[in-house]
Design a protein around this motif. Sequence first.
Motif, PDB file in Angstrom:
ATOM      1  N   HIS A  51     -99.327  68.128  16.406  1.00  0.00           N
ATOM      2  CA  HIS A  51     -99.352  66.879  15.632  1.00  0.00           C
ATOM      3  C   HIS A  51    -100.517  66.862  14.655  1.00  0.00           C
ATOM      4  CE1 HIS A  51     -98.845  62.641  14.673  1.00  0.00           C
ATOM      5  NE2 HIS A  51    -100.142  62.493  14.891  1.00  0.00           N
ATOM      6  N   GLU A  52    -101.677  67.323  15.093  1.00  0.00           N
ATOM      7  CA  GLU A  52    -102.852  67.310  14.226  1.00  0.00           C
ATOM      8  C   GLU A  52    -102.667  68.250  13.028  1.00  0.00           C
ATOM      9  OE1 GLU A  52    -102.890  67.297  17.423  1.00  0.00           O
ATOM     10  OE2 GLU A  52    -103.898  65.386  17.865  1.00  0.00           O
ATOM     11  N   ILE A  53    -102.040  69.404  13.271  1.00  0.00           N
ATOM     12  CA  ILE A  53    -101.782  70.340  12.170  1.00  0.00           C
ATOM     13  C   ILE A  53    -100.813  69.734  11.168  1.00  0.00           C
ATOM     14  CG2 ILE A  53    -100.763  72.582  11.582  1.00  0.00           C
ATOM     15  CD1 ILE A  53    -101.852  73.652  14.222  1.00  0.00           C
ATOM     16  N   GLY A  54     -99.748  69.092  11.670  1.00  0.00           N
ATOM     17  CA  GLY A  54     -98.809  68.419  10.774  1.00  0.00           C
ATOM     18  C   GLY A  54     -99.461  67.295   9.992  1.00  0.00           C
ATOM     19  N   LEU A  55    -100.339  66.537  10.642  1.00  0.00           N
ATOM     20  CA  LEU A  55    -101.050  65.455   9.962  1.00  0.00           C
ATOM     21  C   LEU A  55    -101.948  66.002   8.863  1.00  0.00           C
ATOM     22  CD1 LEU A  55    -101.859  62.447   9.797  1.00  0.00           C
ATOM     23  CD2 LEU A  55    -103.642  62.946  11.487  1.00  0.00           C
ATOM     24  N   MET A  56    -102.690  67.059   9.161  1.00  0.00           N
ATOM     25  CA  MET A  56    -103.572  67.648   8.146  1.00  0.00           C
ATOM     26  C   MET A  56    -102.777  68.169   6.958  1.00  0.00           C
ATOM     27  SD  MET A  56    -106.614  69.638  10.210  1.00  0.00           S
ATOM     28  CE  MET A  56    -105.494  70.654  11.171  1.00  0.00           C
ATOM     29  N   LEU A  57    -101.621  68.795   7.241  1.00  0.00           N
ATOM     30  CA  LEU A  57    -100.797  69.322   6.156  1.00  0.00           C
ATOM     31  C   LEU A  57    -100.268  68.198   5.273  1.00  0.00           C
ATOM     32  CD1 LEU A  57     -99.390  71.686   4.779  1.00  0.00           C
ATOM     33  CD2 LEU A  57     -97.532  71.463   6.435  1.00  0.00           C
ATOM     34  N   SER A  58     -99.780  67.122   5.901  1.00  0.00           N
ATOM     35  CA  SER A  58     -99.232  66.010   5.116  1.00  0.00           C
ATOM     36  C   SER A  58    -100.309  65.334   4.288  1.00  0.00           C
ATOM     37  CB  SER A  58     -98.567  64.997   6.054  1.00  0.00           C
ATOM     38  OG  SER A  58     -99.508  64.444   6.943  1.00  0.00           O
ATOM     39  N   LEU A  59    -101.515  65.165   4.849  1.00  0.00           N
ATOM     40  CA  LEU A  59    -102.605  64.551   4.090  1.00  0.00           C
ATOM     41  C   LEU A  59    -103.065  65.448   2.950  1.00  0.00           C
ATOM     42  CD1 LEU A  59    -104.806  62.981   6.943  1.00  0.00           C
ATOM     43  CD2 LEU A  59    -103.281  61.803   5.344  1.00  0.00           C
ATOM     44  N   SER A  60    -103.098  66.765   3.212  1.00  0.00           N
ATOM     45  CA  SER A  60    -103.516  67.705   2.161  1.00  0.00           C
ATOM     46  C   SER A  60    -102.557  67.671   0.984  1.00  0.00           C
ATOM     47  CB  SER A  60    -103.606  69.122   2.735  1.00  0.00           C
ATOM     48  OG  SER A  60    -104.523  69.184   3.791  1.00  0.00           O
ATOM     49  N   LEU A  61    -101.253  67.734   1.277  1.00  0.00           N
ATOM     50  CA  LEU A  61    -100.261  67.698   0.209  1.00  0.00           C
ATOM     51  C   LEU A  61    -100.270  66.357  -0.513  1.00  0.00           C
ATOM     52  CD1 LEU A  61     -97.277  69.483   1.983  1.00  0.00           C
ATOM     53  CD2 LEU A  61     -98.756  70.425   0.218  1.00  0.00           C
ATOM     54  N   ARG A  62    -100.517  65.283   0.249  1.00  0.00           N
ATOM     55  CA  ARG A  62    -100.536  63.952  -0.362  1.00  0.00           C
ATOM     56  C   ARG A  62    -101.679  63.800  -1.360  1.00  0.00           C
ATOM     57  NH1 ARG A  62    -102.179  60.547  -2.758  1.00  0.00           N
ATOM     58  NH2 ARG A  62    -102.169  58.274  -2.476  1.00  0.00           N
ATOM     59  N   PHE A  63    -102.832  64.412  -1.089  1.00  0.00           N
ATOM     60  CA  PHE A  63    -104.000  64.196  -1.932  1.00  0.00           C
ATOM     61  C   PHE A  63    -104.203  65.264  -2.996  1.00  0.00           C
ATOM     62  CE2 PHE A  63    -105.212  61.341   1.545  1.00  0.00           C
ATOM     63  CZ  PHE A  63    -105.657  60.248   0.809  1.00  0.00           C
ATOM     64  N   VAL A  64    -103.283  66.224  -3.101  1.00  0.00           N
ATOM     65  CA  VAL A  64    -103.385  67.204  -4.194  1.00  0.00           C
ATOM     66  C   VAL A  64    -103.320  66.520  -5.560  1.00  0.00           C
ATOM     67  CG1 VAL A  64    -102.158  69.081  -5.357  1.00  0.00           C
ATOM     68  CG2 VAL A  64    -102.641  69.242  -2.925  1.00  0.00           C
ATOM     69  N   PRO A  65    -102.327  65.651  -5.845  1.00  0.00           N
ATOM     70  CA  PRO A  65    -102.328  64.961  -7.149  1.00  0.00           C
ATOM     71  C   PRO A  65    -103.552  64.075  -7.356  1.00  0.00           C
ATOM     72  CG  PRO A  65    -100.181  64.773  -6.079  1.00  0.00           C
ATOM     73  CD  PRO A  65    -101.128  65.290  -5.057  1.00  0.00           C
ATOM     74  N   THR A  66    -104.048  63.452  -6.268  1.00  0.00           N
ATOM     75  CA  THR A  66    -105.240  62.605  -6.389  1.00  0.00           C
ATOM     76  C   THR A  66    -106.456  63.428  -6.773  1.00  0.00           C
ATOM     77  OG1 THR A  66    -104.323  61.151  -4.681  1.00  0.00           O
ATOM     78  CG2 THR A  66    -106.652  60.912  -5.181  1.00  0.00           C
ATOM     79  N   LEU A  67    -106.623  64.590  -6.159  1.00  0.00           N
ATOM     80  CA  LEU A  67    -107.741  65.465  -6.505  1.00  0.00           C
ATOM     81  C   LEU A  67    -107.627  65.964  -7.941  1.00  0.00           C
ATOM     82  CD1 LEU A  67    -108.180  67.564  -3.228  1.00  0.00           C
ATOM     83  CD2 LEU A  67    -109.645  65.738  -4.087  1.00  0.00           C
ATOM     84  N   MET A  68    -106.418  66.231  -8.390  1.00  0.00           N
ATOM     85  CA  MET A  68    -106.228  66.648  -9.775  1.00  0.00           C
ATOM     86  C   MET A  68    -106.602  65.522 -10.737  1.00  0.00           C
ATOM     87  SD  MET A  68    -105.351  69.781  -9.693  1.00  0.00           S
ATOM     88  CE  MET A  68    -104.864  70.007 -11.404  1.00  0.00           C
ATOM     89  N   ASP A  69    -106.254  64.286 -10.380  1.00  0.00           N
ATOM     90  CA  ASP A  69    -106.647  63.134 -11.192  1.00  0.00           C
ATOM     91  C   ASP A  69    -108.164  63.002 -11.246  1.00  0.00           C
ATOM     92  OD1 ASP A  69    -104.117  62.325 -11.940  1.00  0.00           O
ATOM     93  OD2 ASP A  69    -103.845  61.043 -10.189  1.00  0.00           O
ATOM     94  N   ASP A  70    -108.819  63.178 -10.093  1.00  0.00           N
ATOM     95  CA  ASP A  70    -110.276  63.112 -10.052  1.00  0.00           C
ATOM     96  C   ASP A  70    -110.906  64.200 -10.903  1.00  0.00           C
ATOM     97  OD1 ASP A  70    -110.190  60.949  -8.410  1.00  0.00           O
ATOM     98  OD2 ASP A  70    -110.624  62.047  -6.556  1.00  0.00           O
TER      99      ASP A  70
END
Length: 265
Positions: free
Chosen positions: A154-173
Amino acid sequence: MDKLILGRYIPGNSLIHRLDPRSKLLAMVLYIIIIFWANNLVTNLLMLAFTLVVILLSQVKLSFFINGVKPMIGIILFTTIFQMLFTQGGEIILQIWIIRITSFGLSQAALIFMRFLLIILFSTLLTLTTTPLSLADAVESLLKPFEVFKVPAHEIGLMLSLSLRFVPTLMDDTTRIMNAQRARGVDFGEGNLVQKVKSIIPILIPLFASSFKRADALAIAMEARGYQGGDGRTKYRRLKWTLKDNLALLSVIALGALLFFLKNP
């Protein structure tokens, strides 16, 4: 930003879109394994034809796949040229001082180029036809049997989903920080290689600072909402394995069997 492919999902209702994300992820793993059996012209043409058919079935524009290859073209060309120059054997085609290009080196370079190209196309297909959250759920589901070995699925899946979710946010930053630095007179394109590397430091420091602040705020928000991990939690999105998923995996396995018999010894 419009050409960002990583973590991007193209909505659709094609056959590939409707497949279970677990079957697509397993097919990707099998594809990477069997591609190393494609070591001659016939097997590489089979892999290319199979990949193009799957791309057509996805009903996604070819331009998206081209954009997926563009960021990697430098690495592909460097690896291909390196393979061509330093792999010896066969007939000498061209020799300049100590640089020698042979027929075996050219064939190996062509194989490396095709493998890179096909893997990038297939992985781009996976991300374009699968939502990041579904992909994270698939990883978690596939890792569930390994929980007996203390693997935190579960923790690995959570980390993966959060990482993919924040890729566009990091690009915006990153874009925002670069624009702010340009307004202060920083030119990221001038100077030699060392100066260009040094010009990246004013981007990395505020980017890391904002990322840590966002991670801390996210952790506080999850704790405030009573997040306890995967134990006892139900699923809002339920994965469903169908006959189409069995056929998709069988097609990749059949392709692998065909490549195994047609590959060079």
